[in-house]
Design a protein around this motif. Structure first.
Motif, PDB file in Angstrom:
ATOM      1  N   PHE A 103      79.132  20.922  92.206  1.00 27.79           N
ATOM      2  CA  PHE A 103      79.970  22.100  92.427  1.00 27.79           C
ATOM      3  C   PHE A 103      79.097  23.308  92.767  1.00 27.79           C
ATOM      4  O   PHE A 103      79.402  24.078  93.676  1.00 27.79           O
ATOM      5  N   ALA A 104      77.989  23.488  92.060  1.00 25.74           N
ATOM      6  CA  ALA A 104      77.074  24.604  92.326  1.00 25.74           C
ATOM      7  C   ALA A 104      76.473  24.485  93.719  1.00 25.74           C
ATOM      8  O   ALA A 104      76.381  25.477  94.447  1.00 25.74           O
ATOM      9  N   ALA A 105      76.074  23.284  94.113  1.00 29.25           N
ATOM     10  CA  ALA A 105      75.524  23.063  95.463  1.00 29.25           C
ATOM     11  C   ALA A 105      76.588  23.325  96.520  1.00 29.25           C
ATOM     12  O   ALA A 105      76.308  23.930  97.559  1.00 29.25           O
ATOM     13  N   ALA A 106      77.809  22.910  96.256  1.00 32.96           N
ATOM     14  CA  ALA A 106      78.899  23.136  97.206  1.00 32.96           C
ATOM     15  C   ALA A 106      79.132  24.629  97.408  1.00 32.96           C
ATOM     16  O   ALA A 106      79.365  25.079  98.527  1.00 32.96           O
ATOM     17  N   HIS A 107      79.049  25.412  96.337  1.00 40.03           N
ATOM     18  CA  HIS A 107      79.227  26.866  96.433  1.00 40.03           C
ATOM     19  C   HIS A 107      78.171  27.503  97.328  1.00 40.03           C
ATOM     20  O   HIS A 107      78.440  28.475  98.018  1.00 40.03           O
ATOM     21  N   LEU A 108      76.973  26.962  97.317  1.00 39.46           N
ATOM     22  CA  LEU A 108      75.894  27.514  98.134  1.00 39.46           C
ATOM     23  C   LEU A 108      75.995  27.102  99.596  1.00 39.46           C
ATOM     24  O   LEU A 108      75.612  27.853 100.486  1.00 39.46           O
ATOM     25  N   LEU A 109      76.511  25.916  99.867  1.00 38.79           N
ATOM     26  CA  LEU A 109      76.457  25.350 101.212  1.00 38.79           C
ATOM     27  C   LEU A 109      77.754  25.442 102.007  1.00 38.79           C
ATOM     28  O   LEU A 109      77.723  25.456 103.233  1.00 38.79           O
ATOM     29  N   LEU A 110      78.871  25.479 101.332  1.00 39.96           N
ATOM     30  CA  LEU A 110      80.157  25.380 102.023  1.00 39.96           C
ATOM     31  C   LEU A 110      80.909  26.705 101.994  1.00 39.96           C
ATOM     32  O   LEU A 110      80.676  27.533 101.111  1.00 39.96           O
ATOM     33  N   PRO A 111      81.824  26.901 102.954  1.00 43.09           N
ATOM     34  CA  PRO A 111      82.635  28.128 102.938  1.00 43.09           C
ATOM     35  C   PRO A 111      83.365  28.277 101.601  1.00 43.09           C
ATOM     36  O   PRO A 111      83.921  27.307 101.070  1.00 43.09           O
ATOM     37  N   GLU A 112      83.348  29.486 101.059  1.00 41.35           N
ATOM     38  CA  GLU A 112      83.921  29.749  99.734  1.00 41.35           C
ATOM     39  C   GLU A 112      85.385  29.326  99.632  1.00 41.35           C
ATOM     40  O   GLU A 112      85.828  28.805  98.616  1.00 41.35           O
ATOM     41  N   VAL A 113      86.144  29.543 100.695  1.00 34.06           N
ATOM     42  CA  VAL A 113      87.566  29.202 100.662  1.00 34.06           C
ATOM     43  C   VAL A 113      87.774  27.702 100.410  1.00 34.06           C
ATOM     44  O   VAL A 113      88.711  27.310  99.729  1.00 34.06           O
ATOM     45  N   LEU A 114      86.891  26.876 100.926  1.00 33.77           N
ATOM     46  CA  LEU A 114      87.028  25.433 100.700  1.00 33.77           C
ATOM     47  C   LEU A 114      86.753  25.072  99.251  1.00 33.77           C
ATOM     48  O   LEU A 114      87.457  24.252  98.665  1.00 33.77           O
ATOM     49  N   VAL A 115      85.742  25.679  98.678  1.00 34.28           N
ATOM     50  CA  VAL A 115      85.389  25.377  97.287  1.00 34.28           C
ATOM     51  C   VAL A 115      86.472  25.873  96.336  1.00 34.28           C
ATOM     52  O   VAL A 115      86.748  25.248  95.317  1.00 34.28           O
ATOM     53  N   THR A 116      87.130  26.966  96.692  1.00 34.59           N
ATOM     54  CA  THR A 116      88.136  27.582  95.822  1.00 34.59           C
ATOM     55  C   THR A 116      89.497  26.902  95.911  1.00 34.59           C
ATOM     56  O   THR A 116      90.128  26.639  94.893  1.00 34.59           O
ATOM     57  N   TYR A 117      89.977  26.617  97.120  1.00 33.67           N
ATOM     58  CA  TYR A 117      91.351  26.165  97.313  1.00 33.67           C
ATOM     59  C   TYR A 117      91.504  24.697  97.690  1.00 33.67           C
ATOM     60  O   TYR A 117      92.616  24.218  97.866  1.00 33.67           O
ATOM     61  N   PHE A 118      90.397  23.988  97.824  1.00 34.23           N
ATOM     62  CA  PHE A 118      90.453  22.594  98.244  1.00 34.23           C
ATOM     63  C   PHE A 118      89.645  21.717  97.310  1.00 34.23           C
ATOM     64  O   PHE A 118      88.696  22.180  96.674  1.00 34.23           O
ATOM     65  N   GLU A 119      90.020  20.453  97.255  1.00 35.27           N
ATOM     66  CA  GLU A 119      89.260  19.461  96.505  1.00 35.27           C
ATOM     67  C   GLU A 119      88.483  18.620  97.502  1.00 35.27           C
ATOM     68  O   GLU A 119      89.037  18.148  98.497  1.00 35.27           O
ATOM     69  N   MET A 120      87.170  18.457  97.257  1.00 35.67           N
ATOM     70  CA  MET A 120      86.386  17.569  98.103  1.00 35.67           C
ATOM     71  C   MET A 120      86.706  16.138  97.680  1.00 35.67           C
ATOM     72  O   MET A 120      86.441  15.742  96.557  1.00 35.67           O
ATOM     73  N   THR A 121      87.314  15.388  98.584  1.00 37.85           N
ATOM     74  CA  THR A 121      87.751  14.029  98.248  1.00 37.85           C
ATOM     75  C   THR A 121      86.738  12.966  98.633  1.00 37.85           C
ATOM     76  O   THR A 121      86.768  11.864  98.095  1.00 37.85           O
ATOM     77  N   LYS A 122      85.838  13.321  99.568  1.00 37.63           N
ATOM     78  CA  LYS A 122      84.885  12.324 100.040  1.00 37.63           C
ATOM     79  C   LYS A 122      83.789  13.048 100.820  1.00 37.63           C
ATOM     80  O   LYS A 122      84.012  14.118 101.380  1.00 37.63           O
ATOM     81  N   HIS A 123      82.603  12.465 100.842  1.00 35.16           N
ATOM     82  CA  HIS A 123      81.540  12.938 101.718  1.00 35.16           C
ATOM     83  C   HIS A 123      80.729  11.728 102.168  1.00 35.16           C
ATOM     84  O   HIS A 123      80.658  10.727 101.462  1.00 35.16           O
ATOM     85  N   GLU A 124      80.179  11.816 103.373  1.00 35.24           N
ATOM     86  CA  GLU A 124      79.380  10.706 103.873  1.00 35.24           C
ATOM     87  C   GLU A 124      78.380  11.207 104.907  1.00 35.24           C
ATOM     88  O   GLU A 124      78.600  12.218 105.564  1.00 35.24           O
ATOM     89  N   VAL A 125      77.275  10.485 105.018  1.00 36.26           N
ATOM     90  CA  VAL A 125      76.259  10.770 106.016  1.00 36.26           C
ATOM     91  C   VAL A 125      76.305   9.644 107.025  1.00 36.26           C
ATOM     92  O   VAL A 125      76.227   8.467 106.669  1.00 36.26           O
TER      93      VAL A 125
END
Length: 118
Positions: A7-29
């Motif tokens: 969550f802390a890394a997401a706050h640094l890297l991703l737009p704030e609105v996404l971290v606040t109002y959305f749930e990250m359901t998946k990530h992949e490289v």
């Protein structure tokens, strides 16, 4: 990695609105690309606190490009929610300013590119 560290890394890297109002359901490289998948939380939009809203599914997923991370292109796959106002029978959504007009990249990234290429 613990969920707090993620969550802390997401706050640094991703737009704030996404971290606040959305749930990250998946990530992949995938090769030289990083993909993050988000689904909007089921929380009533501002201005509709006194109305009775019923969650009525989602809009089709939108994909926007964001700042590169470690030389990899970043794509944000965003699924927005819609509600039905039980009183008016109208569809209610949040008014997001995530995508820069006329582009498929985030507003923050578009502003950054404008400054770099002046």
């Amino acid at each position: 990695m613990s969920s707090d560290a993620l969550f802390a890394a997401a706050h640094l890297l991703l737009p704030e609105v996404l971290v606040t109002y959305f749930e990250m359901t998946k990530h992949e490289v995938k090769g030289e690309e990083i993909h993050f998948y988000f689904t909007e939380n089921n929380s009533v939009p501002k201005g509709f606190d006194t109305d009775t809203l019923h969650s009525k599914g989602f809009f089709p997923q939108a994909t926007v490009q964001d700042f590169p991370i470690r030389g990899k292109n970043v794509y944000l796959h965003i699924t927005r929610r819609r509600w039905i106002n039980q009183t008016t029978s109208k569809v209610v959504t949040r008014d997001w300013d995530l995508v820069a007009k006329g582009t498929r990249i985030t507003s923050e990234f578009a502003t950054f590119l404008k400054e770099v290429y002046k």
